[in-house]
Design a protein around this motif. Structure first.
Motif, short mmCIF file in Angstrom:
data_model
loop_
_atom_site.label_atom_id
_atom_site.label_comp_id
_atom_site.label_asym_id
_atom_site.label_seq_id
_atom_site.Cartn_x
_atom_site.Cartn_y
_atom_site.Cartn_z
N VAL A 106 0.83 -1.20 0.00
CA VAL A 106 0.00 0.00 0.00
C VAL A 106 0.87 1.25 0.00
CG1 VAL A 106 -1.91 -1.11 1.23
CG2 VAL A 106 -0.20 0.15 2.51
N LYS A 107 0.29 2.31 -0.53
CA LYS A 107 0.85 3.64 -0.41
C LYS A 107 -0.27 4.46 0.22
CE LYS A 107 2.97 7.42 -2.99
NZ LYS A 107 3.42 7.86 -4.33
N GLY A 108 -0.14 4.69 1.51
CA GLY A 108 -1.20 5.34 2.25
C GLY A 108 -0.86 6.77 2.61
N SER A 109 -1.86 7.45 3.10
CA SER A 109 -1.66 8.82 3.55
C SER A 109 -2.44 9.03 4.83
CB SER A 109 -2.09 9.81 2.47
OG SER A 109 -3.48 9.69 2.25
N GLY A 110 -2.16 10.13 5.46
CA GLY A 110 -2.88 10.46 6.67
C GLY A 110 -2.43 11.81 7.20
N THR A 111 -3.04 12.21 8.29
CA THR A 111 -2.66 13.45 8.96
C THR A 111 -2.53 13.16 10.45
OG1 THR A 111 -4.98 14.06 9.24
CG2 THR A 111 -3.84 14.94 7.31
N TYR A 112 -1.79 14.02 11.12
CA TYR A 112 -1.75 13.95 12.57
C TYR A 112 -1.60 15.36 13.13
CZ TYR A 112 3.39 14.23 12.25
OH TYR A 112 4.67 14.61 11.97
N PHE A 113 -2.06 15.49 14.35
CA PHE A 113 -2.03 16.76 15.07
C PHE A 113 -1.42 16.50 16.44
CE2 PHE A 113 -5.48 16.66 12.08
CZ PHE A 113 -5.30 17.84 11.37
N VAL A 114 -0.42 17.28 16.81
CA VAL A 114 0.30 17.08 18.05
C VAL A 114 0.32 18.38 18.85
CG1 VAL A 114 2.56 16.55 19.05
CG2 VAL A 114 1.80 15.34 17.02
N SER A 115 0.07 18.26 20.16
CA SER A 115 0.25 19.38 21.08
C SER A 115 1.43 19.04 21.98
CB SER A 115 -1.00 19.60 21.94
OG SER A 115 -2.08 19.98 21.13
N VAL A 116 2.27 20.06 22.24
CA VAL A 116 3.51 19.85 22.98
C VAL A 116 3.56 20.81 24.17
CG1 VAL A 116 6.02 19.98 22.81
CG2 VAL A 116 4.69 19.20 20.85
N ARG A 117 4.07 20.30 25.28
CA ARG A 117 4.34 21.14 26.45
C ARG A 117 5.63 20.68 27.10
NH1 ARG A 117 0.16 20.23 30.35
NH2 ARG A 117 -1.22 21.30 28.91
N ASP A 118 6.51 21.61 27.38
CA ASP A 118 7.78 21.31 28.05
C ASP A 118 8.58 20.21 27.35
OD1 ASP A 118 7.19 23.22 30.05
OD2 ASP A 118 6.05 21.74 31.19
N GLY A 119 8.57 20.22 26.02
CA GLY A 119 9.37 19.28 25.25
C GLY A 119 8.79 17.89 25.11
N LYS A 120 7.55 17.69 25.54
CA LYS A 120 6.91 16.37 25.47
C LYS A 120 5.54 16.49 24.81
CE LYS A 120 9.82 13.75 27.89
NZ LYS A 120 10.29 12.44 27.52
N ILE A 121 5.11 15.39 24.22
CA ILE A 121 3.79 15.34 23.58
C ILE A 121 2.72 15.16 24.64
CG2 ILE A 121 2.30 14.05 22.01
CD1 ILE A 121 4.91 13.23 20.50
N ILE A 122 1.71 16.04 24.61
CA ILE A 122 0.59 15.90 25.54
C ILE A 122 -0.68 15.44 24.82
CG2 ILE A 122 1.50 17.49 27.27
CD1 ILE A 122 -0.47 19.62 26.13
#
Length: 143
Positions: A106-122
């Protein structure tokens, strides 16, 4: 955080995915976080769950590679479009259900959304194009 620091964190995350390093990816999360994915029946809140989530993808697509197509970065967030390729040679788990390997690439696609605080993913929210991937794998609803 500075935009460059958030960008570097995102690049480490993409490298962990591409190199199949579940521990490296899980280590990027804060003590308290939420990871959601449209393929999961419920959100994840522990690094052990994140490791298992990643290993599930790597089992289904042992040769998986990912790359960023488009990305927007701020002082505390990332929004990105990604592309991944891989051959489905292991069982694929979606929504708590397991499907046998198809042997198809497969050749797939997608999106992601990340929120960060103090150098870490929340917060990490993933939206892979499940319908497109299922069509390439030859899987139809109800089969």
């Amino acid at each position: 955080m500075l935009i460059d620091e958030v960008r570097e964190l995102d690049e480490r995350g993409m490298a962990a995915w591409d190199q199949h390093k579940a521990d490296d990816f899980a280590d990027m999360f804060a003590d308290e976080f939420t990871l959601s994915d449209v393929t999961l029946p419920e959100a994840l809140h522990s690094t052990d769950q994140v490791r298992q989530y990643m290993e599930t993808w790597f089992t289904a697509f042992p040769d998986m590679h990912v790359r960023s197509i488009n990305r927007v970065v701020s002082e505390d967030a990332v929004a990105a479009e990604v592309e991944f390729t891989g051959t489905n040679t292991g069982p694929l788990v979606f929504g708590g259900m397991e499907m046998p390997a198809t042997g198809k690439t497969v050749k797939g696609s997608g999106t992601y959304f990340v929120s960060v605080r103090d150098g870490k993913i929340i917060s990490f929210s993933a939206h892979p194009d499940v319908a497109g991937m299922m069509m390439q794998l030859g899987v139809r609803p109800g089969t």
